[in-house]
Design a protein around this motif. Sequence first.
Motif, PDB file in Angstrom:
ATOM      1  N   UNK A   1       0.861  -1.187   0.000  1.00 32.21           N
ATOM      2  CA  UNK A   1       0.000   0.000   0.000  1.00 32.21           C
ATOM      3  C   UNK A   1       0.891   1.228   0.000  1.00 32.21           C
ATOM      4  N   UNK A   2       0.669   2.135  -0.961  1.00 33.20           N
ATOM      5  CA  UNK A   2       1.451   3.363  -1.076  1.00 33.20           C
ATOM      6  C   UNK A   2       0.770   4.481  -0.318  1.00 33.20           C
ATOM      7  N   UNK A   3       1.560   5.234   0.468  1.00 28.56           N
ATOM      8  CA  UNK A   3       1.071   6.381   1.223  1.00 28.56           C
ATOM      9  C   UNK A   3       1.652   7.643   0.593  1.00 28.56           C
ATOM     10  N   UNK A   4       0.902   8.355  -0.286  1.00 28.19           N
ATOM     11  CA  UNK A   4       1.445   9.555  -0.934  1.00 28.19           C
ATOM     12  C   UNK A   4       1.674  10.679   0.075  1.00 28.19           C
ATOM     13  N   UNK A   5       2.528  11.605  -0.320  1.00 25.07           N
ATOM     14  CA  UNK A   5       2.808  12.748   0.528  1.00 25.07           C
ATOM     15  C   UNK A   5       4.023  12.547   1.395  1.00 25.07           C
ATOM     16  N   UNK A   6       4.202  13.444   2.349  1.00 23.80           N
ATOM     17  CA  UNK A   6       5.332  13.410   3.267  1.00 23.80           C
ATOM     18  C   UNK A   6       4.904  12.772   4.585  1.00 23.80           C
ATOM     19  N   UNK A   7       5.631  11.740   4.975  1.00 22.57           N
ATOM     20  CA  UNK A   7       5.312  11.023   6.201  1.00 22.57           C
ATOM     21  C   UNK A   7       6.577  10.880   7.043  1.00 22.57           C
ATOM     22  N   UNK A   8       6.430  11.152   8.307  1.00 25.77           N
ATOM     23  CA  UNK A   8       7.537  10.918   9.221  1.00 25.77           C
ATOM     24  C   UNK A   8       7.569   9.455   9.650  1.00 25.77           C
TER      25      UNK A   8
ATOM     26  N   UNK B   1       7.570   5.211   1.730  1.00 22.73           N
ATOM     27  CA  UNK B   1       6.205   5.311   2.270  1.00 22.73           C
ATOM     28  C   UNK B   1       5.327   4.157   1.779  1.00 22.73           C
ATOM     29  N   UNK B   2       5.841   2.944   1.905  1.00 20.83           N
ATOM     30  CA  UNK B   2       5.112   1.755   1.474  1.00 20.83           C
ATOM     31  C   UNK B   2       4.874   0.861   2.688  1.00 20.83           C
ATOM     32  N   UNK B   3       3.623   0.476   2.889  1.00 21.77           N
ATOM     33  CA  UNK B   3       3.248  -0.466   3.939  1.00 21.77           C
ATOM     34  C   UNK B   3       3.004  -1.825   3.280  1.00 21.77           C
ATOM     35  N   UNK B   4       3.756  -2.855   3.722  1.00 17.53           N
ATOM     36  CA  UNK B   4       3.619  -4.204   3.177  1.00 17.53           C
ATOM     37  C   UNK B   4       2.836  -5.053   4.167  1.00 17.53           C
ATOM     38  N   UNK B   5       1.704  -5.577   3.705  1.00 15.64           N
ATOM     39  CA  UNK B   5       0.859  -6.430   4.536  1.00 15.64           C
ATOM     40  C   UNK B   5       1.002  -7.866   4.054  1.00 15.64           C
ATOM     41  N   UNK B   6       1.282  -8.793   4.981  1.00 10.88           N
ATOM     42  CA  UNK B   6       1.499 -10.211   4.657  1.00 10.88           C
ATOM     43  C   UNK B   6       0.451 -11.053   5.355  1.00 10.88           C
ATOM     44  N   UNK B   7      -0.020 -12.081   4.657  1.00  3.54           N
ATOM     45  CA  UNK B   7      -0.982 -13.033   5.204  1.00  3.54           C
ATOM     46  C   UNK B   7      -0.515 -14.454   4.978  1.00  3.54           C
TER      47      UNK B   7
ATOM     48  N   UNK C   1      -4.668   6.734   0.122  1.00  2.00           N
ATOM     49  CA  UNK C   1      -3.754   5.602  -0.008  1.00  2.00           C
ATOM     50  C   UNK C   1      -4.142   4.740  -1.203  1.00  2.00           C
ATOM     51  N   UNK C   2      -3.132   4.113  -1.793  1.00  2.00           N
ATOM     52  CA  UNK C   2      -3.343   3.343  -3.019  1.00  2.00           C
ATOM     53  C   UNK C   2      -2.777   1.950  -2.826  1.00  2.00           C
TER      54      UNK C   2
END
Length: 472
Positions: free
Chosen positions: A50-57, A103-109, A209-210
Motif C-alpha cells: 500500500x502506497x502512502x502519498x505525501x510526506x510522512x515521518x 512510504x510503502x506499507x507491506x501487509x502479509x498473510x 492511499x493506493x
Amino acid sequence: MSEDTIRLVTVGRLLRRRGRLLGLLALVGALAGLGASVVFPPRYTASASVLLPGQWEERELLTQVDIATSSAVVDRAAAALGRTGAGGTDLRDRVSATAAEGNIITLSGTAGSPADAQRLADRMAREFVGFAARLAGGADAGAATGTEALRRQVAETDRRVTELAKAADPGRSVESVQARTALEKLRAALQEAVKKLDTADPAATRAAMVVMGPAARPSGAVPPTRTQLIAGGAGLFFLLAVLGHLVAARLDRRPRTAPETAAALGAPLLGTVDVLGERPHGGGPRARIRRFLGVGARWDAPPPRRSGDEAGRIRYRRVCARLRDQLPAPARLVAVVPEGDGSARRAAARLAAEAGSGDPSPGSPGRECPALRVVEVAVDRPMVPDRGAESGALIVLSAGRWTEEELAGIAEACADGGHEVVGVVVGAVVTDPVRDPRAAGRSVDDAPPDDAEPDRATPALAVPDHGTGGPV
C-alpha cells in the motif's frame, strides 16, 4: 572414563562398523520429520503493498503499521472472508505489516494454501485502505470546518481594510498616506497567511492511499517445509546417534587392552591367545537383526587380525610354558571363565586341550603342563568352587567386555574360594586366512557374538563346570 582423543579415524571407524545402524536411525528420524509435517502442515505467505502519498515521518509510518494490524482491520477482513466468531482472533496470528522505504506499507498473510494466502493479503490491504480513509475523513471534516471559518474571518477583515482605505483622505495629508500604506501591508499579510493555510492542509498535500496491485500468489511454502522437516529429522537422529556412540565410548570404563585387564585383576599376564571367529548361522530373529546391524561386537575394538593355525598353536604353547614356569611342580588349576564370554570359553577349552596333550613347547624342561578344569562364573554374583585338588586359578577372559568392578569381583571370588590367581590369559578373536571374510564379500567386523557355542571338537578335558561355592 577413556582419555583417548576422538579423532576423525575414530568417526570413520564408527561409520564403517555401525553404518547400517546409523542409516536405520536416520530413517527413523526421517519418519519422525514426516510425522511432524503432518502435525504442522505447510504454510504459504503472500504480501500486498500500500502506497502512502505525501510526506510522512517515521513515527507516522509506524502508527500506520499498528493500524494495519489492529483488531478493527483484522476483524473486518475476517468478516469479509467469512471467518466469523473466533476467526478474527486466529487471523491476528497470521497477518503482519512492515514499513518500507518510499512510504510503502507491506501487509502479509499466511494460510494453508497459496490461493487462501493471496486472498488474505489482498483483503487486508483493502480493509486497511478503507479504514484509514474513514479515519482521515473524520479528521479532515473537523479541520475543514475550522479552516472555512478562518477564511470567512479573513475575508471579512479584508473587506473592512478596503473600506478603511477608501474612507481615508487620499493624498491630502501625510497621515492619510501612511494609513493607506499600513492597510495595504495588512491586506498582503492576510493573503499570505491564507496561502500558507491552504498549503498546510493535509487534505491538499496527502492524497488517498493506493493499493499497489494484487498480491502475488506464493510459489513455495514458508520454512520449515515438509522436505526440510524430513531432512532435519534424519540429520538430527543421525547426529545424535553418532554423538551417543562417541560419548558412550568416552565414558566406557572397561579395560580395552590385555595389560589393563591383568592389572584390574591384580595378576600377571601370561599371554594373549587366538580364538577363531566363525560366522554363526543359528539364533533367532533378534540375533540375526543384531548381526545385520553390526551390534554383535564393539565398534571401537581393533578389527580381528588374521592368524594361521600354527601361529595360534604357538601362542597356546607359550601360555602353557609360562604356566609351568609359574608352578614349582605339575598341578591342577581351575580355569575361571566369565559366564557369557563365548570367546574366553573357547580359548579355555583349547588351552585345556593343549595342556592335556602333554606336548611340551620347545626349550621347556620337559615337565607336563598343569591340568585345567574349566569353570564358568556369573559376573553379577561370581562364585568359584572351594579349593580341592587344585593349586590355583587361571582366569581366561576377553578384553574390553568387563568393567574393573566386575574383574575385581572375579578376583575376590577366587580368593574367597581359596584359589590363588596364578595368571591371566586374554582371548582375542582372529579370522581364518583360508576363509577370509573379505573374500566372502563381508566385513571383518562381523565377529561372532560372545554367546556363540564353543567348538564341538573340544576335547574332554575342557568340560565346563559351574561354581558351587558361596556368594562373594
